[in-house]
Design a protein around this motif. Structure first.
Motif, PDB file in Angstrom:
ATOM      1  N   GLN A  87       5.236  12.289  81.252  1.00 38.63           N
ATOM      2  CA  GLN A  87       3.980  11.528  81.212  1.00 38.63           C
ATOM      3  C   GLN A  87       4.211  10.047  81.487  1.00 38.63           C
ATOM      4  OE1 GLN A  87       4.829  14.050  79.248  1.00 38.63           O
ATOM      5  NE2 GLN A  87       3.095  14.826  78.035  1.00 38.63           N
ATOM      6  N   TRP A  88       5.219   9.438  80.795  1.00 40.81           N
ATOM      7  CA  TRP A  88       5.397   8.009  81.008  1.00 40.81           C
ATOM      8  C   TRP A  88       6.101   7.691  82.326  1.00 40.81           C
ATOM      9  CZ3 TRP A  88      10.620   6.848  80.942  1.00 40.81           C
ATOM     10  CH2 TRP A  88      11.466   7.552  80.058  1.00 40.81           C
ATOM     11  N   SER A  89       6.850   8.665  82.852  1.00 38.11           N
ATOM     12  CA  SER A  89       7.468   8.455  84.168  1.00 38.11           C
ATOM     13  C   SER A  89       6.415   8.483  85.267  1.00 38.11           C
ATOM     14  CB  SER A  89       8.526   9.533  84.432  1.00 38.11           C
ATOM     15  OG  SER A  89       9.600   9.411  83.534  1.00 38.11           O
ATOM     16  N   GLU A  90       5.437   9.370  85.099  1.00 35.11           N
ATOM     17  CA  GLU A  90       4.375   9.492  86.098  1.00 35.11           C
ATOM     18  C   GLU A  90       3.571   8.208  86.229  1.00 35.11           C
ATOM     19  OE1 GLU A  90       0.457  12.332  87.008  1.00 35.11           O
ATOM     20  OE2 GLU A  90       1.687  12.659  85.220  1.00 35.11           O
ATOM     21  N   LYS A  91       3.416   7.485  85.105  1.00 31.64           N
ATOM     22  CA  LYS A  91       2.660   6.217  85.134  1.00 31.64           C
ATOM     23  C   LYS A  91       3.580   5.009  85.304  1.00 31.64           C
ATOM     24  CE  LYS A  91      -1.098   5.759  82.772  1.00 31.64           C
ATOM     25  NZ  LYS A  91      -2.135   5.648  81.710  1.00 31.64           N
ATOM     26  N   ASP A  92       4.876   5.302  85.530  1.00 31.78           N
ATOM     27  CA  ASP A  92       5.855   4.224  85.762  1.00 31.78           C
ATOM     28  C   ASP A  92       5.851   3.210  84.612  1.00 31.78           C
ATOM     29  OD1 ASP A  92       7.858   2.944  87.168  1.00 31.78           O
ATOM     30  OD2 ASP A  92       6.455   1.655  88.276  1.00 31.78           O
ATOM     31  N   LEU A  93       5.856   3.714  83.391  1.00 30.39           N
ATOM     32  CA  LEU A  93       5.834   2.846  82.212  1.00 30.39           C
ATOM     33  C   LEU A  93       7.248   2.462  81.793  1.00 30.39           C
ATOM     34  CD1 LEU A  93       3.153   4.741  80.059  1.00 30.39           C
ATOM     35  CD2 LEU A  93       2.817   2.698  81.465  1.00 30.39           C
ATOM     36  N   ASP A  94       7.377   1.226  81.337  1.00 29.81           N
ATOM     37  CA  ASP A  94       8.658   0.731  80.819  1.00 29.81           C
ATOM     38  C   ASP A  94       8.692   0.998  79.317  1.00 29.81           C
ATOM     39  OD1 ASP A  94      10.999  -0.563  80.235  1.00 29.81           O
ATOM     40  OD2 ASP A  94      10.190  -2.582  80.507  1.00 29.81           O
ATOM     41  N   ILE A  95       9.604   1.850  78.863  1.00 31.83           N
ATOM     42  CA  ILE A  95       9.705   2.203  77.444  1.00 31.83           C
ATOM     43  C   ILE A  95      10.822   1.375  76.818  1.00 31.83           C
ATOM     44  CG2 ILE A  95       9.992   4.059  75.766  1.00 31.83           C
ATOM     45  CD1 ILE A  95       7.548   4.379  77.546  1.00 31.83           C
ATOM     46  N   SER A  96      10.440   0.465  75.935  1.00 30.39           N
ATOM     47  CA  SER A  96      11.399  -0.398  75.244  1.00 30.39           C
ATOM     48  C   SER A  96      11.606   0.122  73.822  1.00 30.39           C
ATOM     49  CB  SER A  96      10.882  -1.839  75.222  1.00 30.39           C
ATOM     50  OG  SER A  96      11.705  -2.647  74.422  1.00 30.39           O
ATOM     51  N   VAL A  97      12.859   0.440  73.482  1.00 31.69           N
ATOM     52  CA  VAL A  97      13.146   1.067  72.188  1.00 31.69           C
ATOM     53  C   VAL A  97      14.188   0.255  71.437  1.00 31.69           C
ATOM     54  CG1 VAL A  97      13.930   3.152  71.012  1.00 31.69           C
ATOM     55  CG2 VAL A  97      12.632   3.351  73.146  1.00 31.69           C
ATOM     56  N   PHE A  98      13.865  -0.063  70.181  1.00 31.27           N
ATOM     57  CA  PHE A  98      14.848  -0.688  69.281  1.00 31.27           C
ATOM     58  C   PHE A  98      14.711  -0.021  67.914  1.00 31.27           C
ATOM     59  CE2 PHE A  98      15.846  -3.685  65.882  1.00 31.27           C
ATOM     60  CZ  PHE A  98      17.162  -3.988  66.200  1.00 31.27           C
ATOM     61  N   MET A  99      15.775   0.703  67.498  1.00 28.93           N
ATOM     62  CA  MET A  99      15.680   1.449  66.248  1.00 28.93           C
ATOM     63  C   MET A  99      16.969   1.359  65.447  1.00 28.93           C
ATOM     64  SD  MET A  99      13.453   4.879  67.053  1.00 28.93           S
ATOM     65  CE  MET A  99      14.201   5.284  68.614  1.00 28.93           C
ATOM     66  N   GLU A 100      16.808   1.115  64.168  1.00 27.92           N
ATOM     67  CA  GLU A 100      17.933   1.178  63.247  1.00 27.92           C
ATOM     68  C   GLU A 100      18.163   2.634  62.827  1.00 27.92           C
ATOM     69  OE1 GLU A 100      17.159  -1.296  59.892  1.00 27.92           O
ATOM     70  OE2 GLU A 100      16.788  -3.101  61.084  1.00 27.92           O
ATOM     71  N   GLU A 101      19.367   2.918  62.390  1.00 26.75           N
ATOM     72  CA  GLU A 101      19.652   4.251  61.855  1.00 26.75           C
ATOM     73  C   GLU A 101      19.065   4.348  60.443  1.00 26.75           C
ATOM     74  OE1 GLU A 101      23.767   5.222  61.972  1.00 26.75           O
ATOM     75  OE2 GLU A 101      23.928   5.037  64.165  1.00 26.75           O
ATOM     76  N   ILE A 102      18.078   5.205  60.299  1.00 19.38           N
ATOM     77  CA  ILE A 102      17.381   5.319  59.003  1.00 19.38           C
ATOM     78  C   ILE A 102      17.262   6.784  58.620  1.00 19.38           C
ATOM     79  CG2 ILE A 102      15.163   5.011  57.817  1.00 19.38           C
ATOM     80  CD1 ILE A 102      14.768   2.442  59.364  1.00 19.38           C
ATOM     81  N   THR A 103      17.653   7.080  57.384  1.00 21.19           N
ATOM     82  CA  THR A 103      17.505   8.428  56.825  1.00 21.19           C
ATOM     83  C   THR A 103      16.295   8.441  55.896  1.00 21.19           C
ATOM     84  OG1 THR A 103      19.890   8.829  56.943  1.00 21.19           O
ATOM     85  CG2 THR A 103      18.612  10.243  55.464  1.00 21.19           C
ATOM     86  N   ILE A 104      15.459   9.434  56.059  1.00 20.92           N
ATOM     87  CA  ILE A 104      14.219   9.513  55.284  1.00 20.92           C
ATOM     88  C   ILE A 104      14.074  10.909  54.689  1.00 20.92           C
ATOM     89  CG2 ILE A 104      12.792  10.256  57.231  1.00 20.92           C
ATOM     90  CD1 ILE A 104      10.563   8.438  56.151  1.00 20.92           C
ATOM     91  N   THR A 105      13.396  10.973  53.533  1.00 19.78           N
ATOM     92  CA  THR A 105      13.047  12.264  52.927  1.00 19.78           C
ATOM     93  C   THR A 105      11.545  12.432  53.055  1.00 19.78           C
ATOM     94  OG1 THR A 105      14.887  12.170  51.360  1.00 19.78           O
ATOM     95  CG2 THR A 105      13.084  13.661  50.823  1.00 19.78           C
ATOM     96  N   ALA A 106      11.132  13.380  53.910  1.00 21.11           N
ATOM     97  CA  ALA A 106       9.706  13.559  54.191  1.00 21.11           C
ATOM     98  C   ALA A 106       9.487  14.935  54.807  1.00 21.11           C
ATOM     99  CB  ALA A 106       9.224  12.459  55.136  1.00 21.11           C
TER     100      ALA A 106
END
Length: 357
Positions: A221-240
């Motif tokens: 989907q995002w490739s078809e619209k030529d979108l720039d995906i910017s990702v910044f994520m810390e390593e996080i463990t969650i209980t959910a």
């Protein structure tokens, strides 16, 4: 016979008054006895009896006056209780246009009861309006695809249609059926989530990996619209509840892609703040107007026509997102500006078990 009952009534009332005065004369006796002891004075017996009798009559008179005042007050309040009962009866019959106006003053002894009835009627009226709007929206969302399916199914009866036209109509029918299926699934999901007994299936897992996998799932989907995906994520463990939270990321990413301009940017960030995981999903799309922002989490609500022209939808996705976040004791916030984009921020406790203790 009538005269006989009047005599009996007269005798009974006088006996009652005599007994009433006698009781208060006894009370007066103990009062005067205490006073005599304090002032070191003892009057003659006849004088003492006269004083006790007079004091007893005075005390009896005061008591009768107080009782009569209370009875008169109750008689004055009788119309109030009658209006309260009438108001409750009206509410029970579905009439929520009820308001106790003339009693609604701060000096009334039952001001909290009055406010409670007025608030109850107002809340029930709002709920009834929401129910009617909900039914209307469901009817519209179901009616539109059904009308298309019926129309194109009728068109397919035309034997002169080319293969291309026939396949085109069949594609439309298939897409409308998918739309109905998604609507049905979302309505069922919301009904289940609304249940107070809905069980969360808690597991401990890496939240950053779950969001990364969801982003990869939407790559076509995002490739078809030529979108720039910017990702910044810390390593996080969650209980959910892993499956429920995946629906949150899917809905928000789907919206971000659908409402982004071609060649736009989507930023996804994840970081930890104290005991919370903070997820931010921001796009540079068409945005949401200020007047629509307070209502975007309402079921079936669709923002202004400029958004509807871009893509269709049932208006249930964000309602599901908000419900899932609330089930996890989290919070979702949104900021947006027309023509510049929208940003969703989700705050989730790292361990929901700590919130339910």
């Amino acid at each position: 016979m009538k005269k006989f009952f009047e005599i009996i009534k007269f005798v009974f009332i006088n006996l009652f008054l005599i007994c009433f005065v006698a009781i208060f004369s006894v009370i007066a006796y103990f009062i005067t006895k205490t006073i005599y002891a304090k002032i070191l004075w003892q009057p003659q017996e006849l004088v003492s009896q006269i004083i006790n009798f007079i004091l007893g009559i005075i005390l009896a008179g005061i008591t009768i006056r107080l009782l009569s005042s209370l009875l008169i007050k109750d008689r004055h309040e009788h119309p109030f209780w009658k209006e309260v009962i009438n108001a409750i009866n009206s509410i029970s019959k579905g009439n929520f246009n009820v308001r106790l106006e003339k009693y609604n003053n701060h000096n009334h002894p039952f001001i909290e009861l009055i406010d409670g009835i007025n608030n109850m009627a107002a809340n029930l009226k709002a709920m009834e309006e929401m129910r009617q709007e909900f039914i209307s929206n469901v009817s519209h969302e179901i009616g539109s695809p059904l009308t298309s399916i019926r129309g194109f199914a009728r068109a397919l009866k035309n034997e002169n249609l080319s293969i291309e036209q026939r396949n085109h109509y069949l594609d439309i029918i298939e897409n409308e059926c998918i739309r109905l299926s998604k609507l049905s699934e979302n309505l069922l999901r919301l009904t289940i989530l609304d249940s107070e007994q809905y069980p969360l299936h808690l597991t401990t897992y890496r939240l950053d990996k779950q969001i990364q996998l969801t982003i990869l799932e939407f790559e076509p989907q995002w490739s078809e619209k030529d979108l720039d995906i910017s990702v910044f994520m810390e390593e996080i463990t969650i209980t959910a509840d892993k499956d429920l939270l995946k629906q949150v990321w899917q809905n928000l990413l789907d919206n971000a892609i659908k409402f982004s301009f071609k060649g736009g940017v989507i930023k996804i960030q994840l970081h930890k703040k104290e005991t919370f995981a903070i997820v931010t999903i921001a796009d540079t799309g068409i945005g949401i107007s200020e007047k629509d922002l307070p209502r975007i989490f309402e079921r079936f609500f669709k923002a202004d026509k400029s958004r509807n022209r871009v893509v269709s939808g049932s208006g249930l996705g964000l309602s599901i997102v908000k419900k899932i976040v609330e089930l996890h004791h989290g919070e979702i916030l949104v900021r947006s500006q027309v023509g510049k984009g929208t940003e969703f921020t989700i705050m989730l406790p790292l361990n929901i078990k700590e919130c339910t203790k």
